[in-house]
Design a protein around this motif. Sequence first.
Motif, PDB file in Angstrom:
ATOM      1  N   LEU A  80       0.831  -1.283   0.043  1.00  0.00           N
ATOM      2  CA  LEU A  80       0.036   0.005  -0.070  1.00  0.00           C
ATOM      3  C   LEU A  80       0.772   1.258  -0.063  1.00  0.00           C
ATOM      4  N   MET A  81       2.169   1.075   0.075  1.00  0.00           N
ATOM      5  CA  MET A  81       3.099   2.256   0.366  1.00  0.00           C
ATOM      6  C   MET A  81       3.367   2.687  -1.095  1.00  0.00           C
ATOM      7  N   SER A  82       3.250   1.819  -2.226  1.00  0.00           N
ATOM      8  CA  SER A  82       3.615   2.272  -3.632  1.00  0.00           C
ATOM      9  C   SER A  82       2.427   2.848  -4.518  1.00  0.00           C
ATOM     10  N   PHE A  83       2.949   3.548  -5.185  1.00  0.00           N
ATOM     11  CA  PHE A  83       1.692   4.079  -6.230  1.00  0.00           C
ATOM     12  C   PHE A  83       1.081   3.000  -7.060  1.00  0.00           C
ATOM     13  N   HIS A  84      -0.269   3.043  -7.138  1.00  0.00           N
ATOM     14  CA  HIS A  84      -1.211   2.261  -8.085  1.00  0.00           C
ATOM     15  C   HIS A  84      -2.197   3.458  -8.471  1.00  0.00           C
ATOM     16  N   ALA A  85      -2.009   3.490  -9.872  1.00  0.00           N
ATOM     17  CA  ALA A  85      -2.682   4.366 -10.582  1.00  0.00           C
ATOM     18  C   ALA A  85      -4.323   4.140 -10.416  1.00  0.00           C
ATOM     19  N   GLY A  86      -4.882   2.974 -10.539  1.00  0.00           N
ATOM     20  CA  GLY A  86      -6.292   2.765 -10.224  1.00  0.00           C
ATOM     21  C   GLY A  86      -6.631   3.246  -8.899  1.00  0.00           C
ATOM     22  N   ALA A  87      -6.021   2.998  -7.848  1.00  0.00           N
ATOM     23  CA  ALA A  87      -6.385   3.442  -6.653  1.00  0.00           C
ATOM     24  C   ALA A  87      -6.024   4.902  -6.629  1.00  0.00           C
ATOM     25  N   PHE A  88      -5.160   5.558  -6.903  1.00  0.00           N
ATOM     26  CA  PHE A  88      -4.964   6.965  -7.317  1.00  0.00           C
ATOM     27  C   PHE A  88      -6.311   7.608  -7.664  1.00  0.00           C
ATOM     28  N   PHE A  89      -6.935   7.256  -8.699  1.00  0.00           N
ATOM     29  CA  PHE A  89      -7.822   7.662  -9.568  1.00  0.00           C
ATOM     30  C   PHE A  89      -9.153   7.463  -8.810  1.00  0.00           C
ATOM     31  N   ALA A  90      -9.385   6.219  -8.323  1.00  0.00           N
ATOM     32  CA  ALA A  90     -10.332   5.988  -7.522  1.00  0.00           C
ATOM     33  C   ALA A  90     -10.416   6.794  -6.132  1.00  0.00           C
ATOM     34  N   GLY A  91      -9.138   6.761  -5.443  1.00  0.00           N
ATOM     35  CA  GLY A  91      -9.481   7.518  -4.352  1.00  0.00           C
ATOM     36  C   GLY A  91      -9.554   9.071  -4.375  1.00  0.00           C
ATOM     37  N   LEU A  92      -9.102   9.470  -5.418  1.00  0.00           N
ATOM     38  CA  LEU A  92      -9.298  11.107  -5.871  1.00  0.00           C
ATOM     39  C   LEU A  92     -10.837  11.186  -6.175  1.00  0.00           C
ATOM     40  N   PHE A  93     -11.648  10.214  -7.031  1.00  0.00           N
ATOM     41  CA  PHE A  93     -12.925  10.651  -7.117  1.00  0.00           C
ATOM     42  C   PHE A  93     -13.811  10.391  -6.153  1.00  0.00           C
ATOM     43  N   LEU A  94     -13.513   9.181  -5.059  1.00  0.00           N
ATOM     44  CA  LEU A  94     -14.244   9.068  -4.096  1.00  0.00           C
ATOM     45  C   LEU A  94     -14.172  10.144  -2.902  1.00  0.00           C
ATOM     46  N   HIS A  95     -12.840  10.467  -2.502  1.00  0.00           N
ATOM     47  CA  HIS A  95     -12.834  11.733  -1.645  1.00  0.00           C
ATOM     48  C   HIS A  95     -13.207  12.838  -2.118  1.00  0.00           C
ATOM     49  N   GLY A  96     -13.241  13.150  -3.480  1.00  0.00           N
ATOM     50  CA  GLY A  96     -13.570  14.337  -3.761  1.00  0.00           C
ATOM     51  C   GLY A  96     -15.067  14.359  -3.811  1.00  0.00           C
ATOM     52  N   PHE A  97     -15.778  13.322  -4.382  1.00  0.00           N
ATOM     53  CA  PHE A  97     -17.161  13.126  -4.412  1.00  0.00           C
ATOM     54  C   PHE A  97     -17.804  13.142  -2.803  1.00  0.00           C
ATOM     55  N   LEU A  98     -17.167  12.467  -1.912  1.00  0.00           N
ATOM     56  CA  LEU A  98     -17.576  12.819  -0.398  1.00  0.00           C
ATOM     57  C   LEU A  98     -17.677  14.205  -0.024  1.00  0.00           C
ATOM     58  N   SER A  99     -16.306  14.670  -0.351  1.00  0.00           N
ATOM     59  CA  SER A  99     -16.112  15.985   0.354  1.00  0.00           C
ATOM     60  C   SER A  99     -17.354  17.032  -0.214  1.00  0.00           C
ATOM     61  N   ILE A 100     -17.600  16.930  -1.217  1.00  0.00           N
ATOM     62  CA  ILE A 100     -18.576  17.915  -1.950  1.00  0.00           C
ATOM     63  C   ILE A 100     -19.940  17.569  -1.433  1.00  0.00           C
ATOM     64  N   MET A 101     -20.408  16.140  -1.332  1.00  0.00           N
ATOM     65  CA  MET A 101     -21.522  15.886  -0.945  1.00  0.00           C
ATOM     66  C   MET A 101     -21.895  16.211   0.537  1.00  0.00           C
ATOM     67  N   LEU A 102     -20.954  15.995   1.314  1.00  0.00           N
ATOM     68  CA  LEU A 102     -20.940  16.410   2.817  1.00  0.00           C
ATOM     69  C   LEU A 102     -20.827  17.767   3.001  1.00  0.00           C
ATOM     70  N   GLY A 103     -20.223  18.516   2.128  1.00  0.00           N
ATOM     71  CA  GLY A 103     -20.155  20.078   2.236  1.00  0.00           C
ATOM     72  C   GLY A 103     -21.606  20.721   1.738  1.00  0.00           C
ATOM     73  N   VAL A 104     -22.284  20.009   0.744  1.00  0.00           N
ATOM     74  CA  VAL A 104     -23.708  20.264   0.301  1.00  0.00           C
ATOM     75  C   VAL A 104     -24.548  19.988   1.556  1.00  0.00           C
ATOM     76  N   LEU A 105     -24.370  18.944   2.143  1.00  0.00           N
ATOM     77  CA  LEU A 105     -25.265  18.552   3.254  1.00  0.00           C
ATOM     78  C   LEU A 105     -25.232  19.538   4.439  1.00  0.00           C
ATOM     79  N   TYR A 106     -23.910  19.818   4.546  1.00  0.00           N
ATOM     80  CA  TYR A 106     -23.788  20.867   5.833  1.00  0.00           C
ATOM     81  C   TYR A 106     -24.476  22.270   5.234  1.00  0.00           C
ATOM     82  N   ALA A 107     -24.488  22.753   4.087  1.00  0.00           N
ATOM     83  CA  ALA A 107     -24.821  23.827   3.729  1.00  0.00           C
ATOM     84  C   ALA A 107     -26.542  23.860   3.652  1.00  0.00           C
ATOM     85  N   LEU A 108     -27.005  22.791   3.418  1.00  0.00           N
ATOM     86  CA  LEU A 108     -28.369  22.565   3.542  1.00  0.00           C
ATOM     87  C   LEU A 108     -29.121  22.565   5.097  1.00  0.00           C
TER      88      LEU A 108
END
Length: 178
Positions: A80-108
């Motif tokens: 898990l300490m080495s670069f994995h392209a699939g995990a990078f893009f999956a993690g970026l997508f998932l983290h970004g999606f959750l960050s935005i959705m929780l921000g919108v939920l807070y705004a609501l």
Amino acid sequence: MAGWWKRVSRALQMEEVGVGWPAEIVPYRAGVIGGVAGGSVMVLVAIAYGLLSGRGIWFPVNLIGATLVRELQRASPEALMSFHAGAFFAGLFLHGFLSIMLGVLYALILPTLPGSPLLWAVIVGPLLWLSATWIILPIFNPVMVRYVDWPSFALAHLAYGLIMGILVGRMPRVRTNR
């Protein structure tokens, strides 16, 4: 007891517009902006943890990415300490999606909360993240539950709540038409 309710009602300072509708709302874009900024600060905390712990910057990314890249569920900490392209893009997508959705939920929900938006951000932001983590994470990402560093994880959530809350709380509210 009645005095407490009057103080809470005054703290809300919302005119009744309709049943259950606040007189003003926070725009969705405030939640998006706050979520992106808060999520970015979480990334900085994760990078700092990776560097300071000696596990490297890819370890936290791969832990998040393992939610969608299922073969990483069986990976050793060393893998898990080495670069994995699939995990990078999956993690970026998932983290970004959750960050935005929780921000919108807070705004609501912000217009319904009494008192300071900043106080609620420090409470609600981490609470939303941690509840999602405690409920959803063991089901979808047991490897993260096994290897996450809980103090840095909590610090990242606190940073998220603080930054997201500051930005969402400072956005001008919009009057409702109801």
